[in-house]
Design a protein around this motif. Structure first.
Motif, PDB file in Angstrom:
ATOM      1  N   SER A 198     -83.786  29.314 -31.908  1.00 42.80           N
ATOM      2  CA  SER A 198     -82.427  29.743 -31.564  1.00 42.80           C
ATOM      3  C   SER A 198     -81.417  28.742 -32.124  1.00 42.80           C
ATOM      4  N   LEU A 199     -80.157  29.176 -32.220  1.00 40.62           N
ATOM      5  CA  LEU A 199     -79.110  28.253 -32.671  1.00 40.62           C
ATOM      6  C   LEU A 199     -79.004  27.055 -31.744  1.00 40.62           C
ATOM      7  N   HIS A 200     -79.195  27.276 -30.453  1.00 39.78           N
ATOM      8  CA  HIS A 200     -79.110  26.178 -29.492  1.00 39.78           C
ATOM      9  C   HIS A 200     -80.212  25.152 -29.751  1.00 39.78           C
ATOM     10  N   SER A 201     -81.421  25.633 -30.030  1.00 39.60           N
ATOM     11  CA  SER A 201     -82.517  24.682 -30.262  1.00 39.60           C
ATOM     12  C   SER A 201     -82.349  23.966 -31.596  1.00 39.60           C
ATOM     13  N   LEU A 202     -81.693  24.604 -32.577  1.00 36.14           N
ATOM     14  CA  LEU A 202     -81.430  23.921 -33.844  1.00 36.14           C
ATOM     15  C   LEU A 202     -80.422  22.787 -33.642  1.00 36.14           C
ATOM     16  N   THR A 203     -79.463  22.986 -32.746  1.00 35.20           N
ATOM     17  CA  THR A 203     -78.525  21.915 -32.396  1.00 35.20           C
ATOM     18  C   THR A 203     -79.286  20.753 -31.773  1.00 35.20           C
ATOM     19  N   ALA A 204     -80.211  21.064 -30.863  1.00 40.79           N
ATOM     20  CA  ALA A 204     -81.020  20.015 -30.232  1.00 40.79           C
ATOM     21  C   ALA A 204     -81.908  19.321 -31.270  1.00 40.79           C
ATOM     22  N   LEU A 205     -82.425  20.072 -32.220  1.00 43.59           N
ATOM     23  CA  LEU A 205     -83.271  19.501 -33.274  1.00 43.59           C
ATOM     24  C   LEU A 205     -82.485  18.494 -34.113  1.00 43.59           C
ATOM     25  N   HIS A 206     -81.253  18.829 -34.467  1.00 42.69           N
ATOM     26  CA  HIS A 206     -80.411  17.883 -35.215  1.00 42.69           C
ATOM     27  C   HIS A 206     -80.157  16.617 -34.400  1.00 42.69           C
ATOM     28  N   ARG A 207     -79.854  16.794 -33.123  1.00 42.93           N
ATOM     29  CA  ARG A 207     -79.597  15.623 -32.275  1.00 42.93           C
ATOM     30  C   ARG A 207     -80.854  14.767 -32.128  1.00 42.93           C
ATOM     31  N   ALA A 208     -82.006  15.418 -31.998  1.00 39.40           N
ATOM     32  CA  ALA A 208     -83.270  14.684 -31.890  1.00 39.40           C
ATOM     33  C   ALA A 208     -83.542  13.879 -33.156  1.00 39.40           C
ATOM     34  N   ALA A 209     -83.229  14.447 -34.318  1.00 39.42           N
ATOM     35  CA  ALA A 209     -83.418  13.721 -35.580  1.00 39.42           C
ATOM     36  C   ALA A 209     -82.511  12.495 -35.632  1.00 39.42           C
ATOM     37  N   GLU A 210     -81.268  12.636 -35.163  1.00 38.27           N
ATOM     38  CA  GLU A 210     -80.356  11.490 -35.096  1.00 38.27           C
ATOM     39  C   GLU A 210     -80.928  10.405 -34.188  1.00 38.27           C
ATOM     40  N   GLU A 211     -81.431  10.815 -33.020  1.00 44.50           N
ATOM     41  CA  GLU A 211     -82.007   9.859 -32.071  1.00 44.50           C
ATOM     42  C   GLU A 211     -83.239   9.175 -32.664  1.00 44.50           C
ATOM     43  N   ALA A 212     -84.089   9.941 -33.344  1.00 45.66           N
ATOM     44  CA  ALA A 212     -85.297   9.372 -33.945  1.00 45.66           C
ATOM     45  C   ALA A 212     -84.937   8.343 -35.013  1.00 45.66           C
ATOM     46  N   ARG A 213     -83.945   8.659 -35.838  1.00 43.90           N
ATOM     47  CA  ARG A 213     -83.507   7.696 -36.866  1.00 43.90           C
ATOM     48  C   ARG A 213     -82.967   6.426 -36.216  1.00 43.90           C
ATOM     49  N   ALA A 214     -82.129   6.587 -35.206  1.00 43.38           N
ATOM     50  CA  ALA A 214     -81.520   5.432 -34.541  1.00 43.38           C
ATOM     51  C   ALA A 214     -82.561   4.544 -33.857  1.00 43.38           C
TER      52      ALA A 214
END
Length: 173
Positions: free
Chosen positions: A14-30
């Motif tokens: 879903s679009l909502h889960s894609l938003t969460a996926l982007h945020r998770a990638a940011e968190e993983a990088r950080a």
């Protein structure tokens, strides 16, 4: 990568889960962590129905469809696997909430989920019968949980689809 740090994110496509996926990638990088996108699935009709009439070829087809959905979500979000970030995509059989909380069991794990809105009748019925994935994760997770609110773009898209706003208004904003 710092130790065994993982950022686990629930993905449905879903679009909502894609938003969460982007945020998770940011968190993983950080955090210098492994990104673990997880798509949980159950047999059509549920586990009880499948146990009553098992069909292994059909079960394989459902699993293959879940794998394709996760691959598609990663493609939509990043054009494939995110570059420069260790990723371990997982497709797991079971209800999303219990699957995610069981997986996020190590010290330092961060569980990222969407606070997606279920506007459809199907989504509202599912939430009524099973409860929300976000609520389950908040109630049962042993570690940190990050609930990502829907992007404001979701509301713009919904309003555009309903005809509440004109595309020219959206572009001008």
């Amino acid at each position: 990568m710092s130790g065994d740090a993982r950022v686990i994110v629930g993905v449905s496509g879903s679009l909502h889960s894609l938003t969460a996926l982007h945020r998770a990638a940011e968190e993983a990088r950080a955090r210098g962590a492994l990104l673990v996108p997880v798509l949980a699935w159950t047999p059509v009709g549920g586990e009880r129905s499948y146990r009553a009439r098992p069909c292994p070829p059909l079960l394989r087809a459902w699993r293959d469809a879940a794998e394709a959905r996760l691959e598609s979500a990663l493609g939509q979000a990043f054009g494939g696997l995110p570059i420069g970030l260790p990723v371990q995509p997982l497709v797991m059989r079971g209800e999303a909430g219990p699957v995610l909380t069981a997986l996020a069991d190590r010290p330092g794990d961060l569980l990222v989920i969407s606070a997606g809105r279920h506007g459809s009748l199907r989504g509202r019925l599912r939430r009524l019968l099973r409860g929300s994935v976000a609520r389950h994760c908040l109630d049962h997770a042993r570690g940190d949980v990050l609930v990502v609110p829907p992007s404001s773009l979701h509301e713009d898209l919904r309003a555009l689809h309903r005809g509440d706003i004109d595309l020219r208004e959206l572009i001008a904003a």
